[in-house]
Design a protein around this motif. Structure first.
Motif, short mmCIF file in Angstrom:
data_model
loop_
_atom_site.label_atom_id
_atom_site.label_comp_id
_atom_site.label_asym_id
_atom_site.label_seq_id
_atom_site.Cartn_x
_atom_site.Cartn_y
_atom_site.Cartn_z
N ASP A 115 0.75 -1.12 -0.11
CA ASP A 115 -0.02 0.10 -0.10
C ASP A 115 0.86 1.22 -0.03
N HIS A 162 0.29 5.57 0.65
CA HIS A 162 -0.62 6.89 0.67
C HIS A 162 0.50 7.99 0.70
N HIS A 204 -2.90 -1.31 6.08
CA HIS A 204 -3.57 -1.84 5.12
C HIS A 204 -2.73 -2.84 4.31
MG MG Z 1 -4.41 2.22 2.00
#
Ligand code: MG
Length: 160
Positions: A11, A13, A45
């Motif tokens: 993941d 961000h 995540h």
């Molecule tokens: Mg995420």
């Protein structure tokens, strides 16, 4: 049918001002935080997606859609704990998890143990079954330029 399976998660961000930086459920003091519909905990995540993958379940975006207002500002560790319950319903228990967080800044090493402990609590396994590593990106790419933080994880499960 094998009794053991492995899953991979990744993941990323974007870092933005005016957001808390939450990784592995730990709020880390920094001038920026991760942007997202939930609390944007990229580490949680990645672990969630790795666990879902290990169990052959749909990915995190399908299980917890970012278009669903129910997940606005969601506590990602709570979602990980729910995922652990889904894994159990599918007949799997977590053996161990390993993860790496890629961030140029801030320095994450002081928080690795606490992140691992919180992830382990969400997965309902002893703390020593979860490992969190931290790396910079040598100044290269979005993580290296301080634009984003990413995480990779692998989770090993066994049939209950
Ligand atoms: Mg995420």
């Amino acid at each position: 049918m094998t009794s053991e399976r492995v899953g991979l998660g990744w993941d990323l961000h974007r870092l933005a001002e005016g957001r808390p930086l939450i990784l592995g459920g730990v709020t880390i003091p920094y001038e920026k935080g991760l942007l997202g519909h939930s609390d944007a905990d990229a580490l949680a995540h990645a672990v969630t997606d790795a666990l879902l993958g290990a169990c052959g379940l749909p990915d995190i975006g399908e299980c917890f859609p970012d278009t669903d207002p129910a997940y606005e500002g969601a506590d990602s560790l709570a979602l990980l704990a729910r995922t652990k319950d889904m894994a159990r319903e599918a007949g799997y228990a977590v053996v161990n998890a390993d993860a790496v967080v890629v961030a140029q800044r801030p320095k994450l090493s002081p928080y690795k143990k606490e992140m691992a402990a919180r992830l382990a609590a969400a997965l309902d396994v002893p703390a020593e079954r979860v490992n969190v590593k931290a790396k910079t990106a040598e100044g290269l790419g979005p993580e290296g330029e301080g634009l984003a933080i990413s995480a990779q994880a692998i989770v090993f499960v066994t049939k209950l």
